[in-house]
Design an enzyme around this catalytic site. Structure first.
Site, PDB file in Angstrom:
ATOM      1  CD  GLN A  81      10.268  -7.541  -2.473  1.00 26.63           C
ATOM      2  OE1 GLN A  81      10.135  -7.454  -1.267  1.00 26.63           O
ATOM      3  NE2 GLN A  81       9.560  -6.803  -3.304  1.00 26.63           N
ATOM      4  NE  ARG A 105      10.826   1.269   5.197  1.00 28.62           N
ATOM      5  CZ  ARG A 105      10.597   0.028   4.741  1.00 28.62           C
ATOM      6  NH1 ARG A 105      10.893  -0.290   3.501  1.00 28.62           N
ATOM      7  NH2 ARG A 105      10.082  -0.891   5.530  1.00 28.62           N
ATOM      8  N   GLY A 111       0.806  -1.222   0.000  1.00 24.18           N
ATOM      9  CA  GLY A 111       0.000   0.000   0.000  1.00 24.18           C
ATOM     10  C   GLY A 111       0.830   1.257   0.000  1.00 24.18           C
ATOM     11  CG  HIS A 116       3.282   1.039  -5.450  1.00 24.04           C
ATOM     12  ND1 HIS A 116       3.516   2.090  -4.598  1.00 24.04           N
ATOM     13  CD2 HIS A 116       3.869  -0.033  -4.872  1.00 24.04           C
ATOM     14  CE1 HIS A 116       4.202   1.677  -3.555  1.00 24.04           C
ATOM     15  NE2 HIS A 116       4.434   0.400  -3.689  1.00 24.04           N
TER      16      HIS A 116
HETATM   17  O1  PAF Z   1       7.826  -4.999  -1.956  1.00 24.82           O
HETATM   18  C1  PAF Z   1       6.891  -5.045  -1.140  1.00 24.82           C
HETATM   19  O2  PAF Z   1       6.099  -4.123  -1.009  1.00 24.82           O
HETATM   20  C2  PAF Z   1       6.736  -6.271  -0.247  1.00 24.82           C
HETATM   21  O3  PAF Z   1       7.960  -6.778   0.145  1.00 24.82           O
HETATM   22  C3  PAF Z   1       5.858  -7.368  -0.877  1.00 24.82           C
HETATM   23  C4  PAF Z   1       6.496  -7.942  -2.145  1.00 24.82           C
HETATM   24  C5  PAF Z   1       4.493  -6.806  -1.197  1.00 24.82           C
HETATM   25  C6  PAF Z   1       5.693  -8.530   0.111  1.00 24.82           C
HETATM   26  O4  PAF Z   1       5.088  -8.126   1.284  1.00 24.82           O
END
Ligand code: PAF
Length: 284
Positions: free
Chosen positions: A155, A189, A31, A37
Site C-alpha cells: 500500500q 485483523r 479505525g 496507529h
Molecule cells: O491502511 C488503511 O487502513 C487503509 O487502507 C487506508 C490507507 C486508511 C485507506 O482506506
C-alpha cells in the site's frame, strides 16, 4: 480535540490553521486503533503543528466477499485514545460524504501493474479503492505530511508511486511496524486469529527474518527460498497466499543485481488474512 464529520467543517478548521502558517499532518486509518496507529500519530505530531486522523472504513477497497461488514468499528474508544495523545482532529465522514455520487460512478485513481501483484492478486480492485480514497483524503485535508504504516508495504509503495505520478507535493512518511512480543505484526485483523492459532501466528515473521538472514549470507536462489517458506507456513497449519522477494521500489520480482529488497508474505488463518514484510539492503 474535535471530531468532524463533514468535509466543509474540516476544510474550514484547517484553512484557519494553514493561514497561521501551521504544518498539517494526516494519518489515514479505518479505525479500531491500536498502538501501531498511535505510533503513526505520534510520528506526525513530531513534525507537524496540527494532526488529523481520518477514520473511514472504505467500502470501495473491500471485495464483495471480504470483511467490510465485520470490520470492527470502535469510534468511541478510538476517540479516547486519540484525545489522550493530543490529536487535534478526527475526520470521521459518512459514506455519502466521501462518495456523494455513489461508488459505481466514482472517478478512480489507479496505479496499474503494482496494484495487481501480491495482495492485489488475491484482492482484485483493493488497491484501486485505496488509492482512490487516499487521493480524496489528500485533496480534502491538503496535508504537508501523511504517515502510513510499513506493515502495509505494498500500500505504501503504491501510494508513493501515485504521489510521484500525480506530482503531489506532500511528503509521505513510513511508520515502522509495531509488533507483539513474539514478533506478530500488530493489526486490527489480529482479533480474528483463534486462540489455538495465536501461538503459531508469528511463523510468517519468523520466516521473513530467516530468509533475510539467508540472503544476507549469500543465498540468492530466490525461487527456492520462496518455495521453502511457503512450505514452512503450511507446516505450521496456515494457508500461504504468497511469499515473494521483491525490488523494494517497484515490487517487481527481485533481480539478482537488485540492492534494495523487500520480502513480503501473506497467509490465511481460519478467520483472518495476515500480511508482513521485511526489507534489506545488499552491499553496492
Ligand atoms: O491502511 C488503511 O487502513 C487503509 O487502507 C487506508 C490507507 C486508511 C485507506 O482506506
Amino acid at each position: 480535540m474535535q471530531l468532524l464529520h463533514h468535509v466543509q467543517s474540516l476544510r474550514h478548521a484547517l484553512n484557519a490553521a494553514r493561514s497561521e502558517g501551521k504544518k498539517i499532518g494526516l494519518v489515514p486509518t479505518m479505525g479500531n486503533l491500536h498502538d501501531a496507529h498511535l505510533a503513526l500519530v505520534k510520528q506526525a505530531q513530531a513534525t507537524c503543528d496540527v494532526v488529523v486522523v481520518s477514520i473511514f472504513v472504505n467500502r470501495l477497497q473491500f471485495g464483495l466477499n471480504e470483511d467490510w461488514d465485520k470490520y470492527p468499528r470502535t469510534l468511541e474508544r478510538d476517540a479516547q485514545k486519540l484525545k489522550a495523545i493530543g490529536c487535534d482532529y478526527i475526520f470521521c465522514p459518512e459514506e455519502n460524504e466521501i462518495y456523494p455520487n455513489g461508488m459505481d460512478t466514482q472517478t478512480r485513481v489507479i496505479v496499474p501493474t503494482m496494484a495487481n501483484a501480491l495482495c492485489g492478486a488475491s484482492r482484485p480492485g483493493h488497491f484501486d479503492g485505496v488509492t482512490t480514497v487516499v487521493a480524496k483524503l489528500f485533496n480534502i485535508v491538503e496535508p504537508d505530511v501523511a504517515v502510513f504504516g510499513l506493515k502495509d508495504y505494498q500500500q505504501l509503495a503504491i501510494i508513493r508511486r501515485m504521489a510521484e505520478d500525480l506530482c503531489l507535493s506532500l511528503k509521505i512518511e513510513a511508520g515502522s511496524i509495531v509488533r507483539e512480543s513474539d514478533g506478530l505484526a500488530m493489526s486490527s485483523r489480529n482479533t480474528f486469529i483463534t486462540e489455538q492459532e495465536r501461538p503459531r501466528a508469528n511463523v510468517l515473521n519468523k520466516q521473513l527474518n530467516a530468509v533475510k538472514t539467508a540472503i544476507e549470507n549469500g543465498d540468492m536462489d530466490f525461487l527456492a527460498l520462496q518455495a521453502a517458506s511457503q512450505q514452512v507456513i503450511s507446516e505450521a497449519g496456515f494457508k500461504p497466499d504468497y511469499f515473494s522477494i521483491c525490488n523494494s521500489k517497484t515490487l517487481d520480482i527481485a533481480a539478482q543485481d537488485d540492492k534494495h529488497l523487500t520480502i513480503l508474505g501473506a497467509m490465511y488463518t481460519q478467520g483472518a488474512r495476515l500480511i508482513d514484510n521485511i526489507s534489506l539492503s545488499l552491499p553496492q
